[in-house]
Design an enzyme around this catalytic site. Structure first.
Site, PDB file in Angstrom:
ATOM      1  N   HIS A   4       0.665  -1.126  -0.174  1.00 49.86           N
ATOM      2  CA  HIS A   4       0.142   0.048  -0.039  1.00 49.86           C
ATOM      3  C   HIS A   4       0.863   1.337  -0.127  1.00 49.86           C
ATOM      4  O   HIS A   4       1.897   1.387   0.776  1.00 49.86           O
ATOM      5  CB  HIS A   4      -0.851  -0.082   1.426  1.00 49.86           C
ATOM      6  CG  HIS A   4      -1.627   1.395   1.295  1.00 49.86           C
ATOM      7  ND1 HIS A   4      -2.649   1.524   0.591  1.00 49.86           N
ATOM      8  CD2 HIS A   4      -1.359   2.362   2.130  1.00 49.86           C
ATOM      9  CE1 HIS A   4      -3.329   2.625   0.932  1.00 49.86           C
ATOM     10  NE2 HIS A   4      -2.421   3.141   1.867  1.00 49.86           N
ATOM     11  N   PRO A   5       0.600   2.073  -0.770  1.00 50.09           N
ATOM     12  CA  PRO A   5      -0.110   2.337  -1.795  1.00 50.09           C
ATOM     13  C   PRO A   5       0.326   1.663  -3.250  1.00 50.09           C
ATOM     14  O   PRO A   5       1.358   2.187  -3.574  1.00 50.09           O
ATOM     15  CB  PRO A   5      -0.644   3.783  -2.149  1.00 50.09           C
ATOM     16  CG  PRO A   5       0.849   4.181  -1.643  1.00 50.09           C
ATOM     17  CD  PRO A   5       1.173   3.555  -0.581  1.00 50.09           C
TER      18      PRO A   5
END
Length: 88
Positions: A57-58
């Site tokens: 993430h991300p």
């Protein structure tokens, strides 16, 4: 991710056993995600497997995991609609 605000990923799965059948992806950079879908199909994954997979993430690939979670009713990054109480 990538300062883009348009696009989406949708999973296609068989509802009785959860067999993962494919993806529909629209938006910039979706060609970078094709390999993850092909691997899941080749592995005969279930939607549960796709949703419970690990992603950084991300990242763009996180959209595939999120689409699986949405299909199971467990989204992380998509707001869920709350039902309002009926007024008497």
């Amino acid at each position: 991710m990538q300062n883009e605000t348009t696009g989406w990923v949708k999973t296609i799965h068989e509802s009785r056993y959860g067999e993962f059948l494919g993806l529909v992806m629209v938006g910039p950079h979706v060609t970078d995600l094709v390999e993850a879908g092909v691997v899941a199909l080749d592995a005969e994954a279930t939607i549960e497997t796709v949703a419970d997979g690990m992603t950084a993430h991300p990242t763009l690939s996180e959209a595939i995991k999120e689409a699986g979670l949405v299909a199971l009713g467990r989204p992380i990054h998509v707001a869920t609609r709350r039902r309002t109480a009926a007024k008497a």
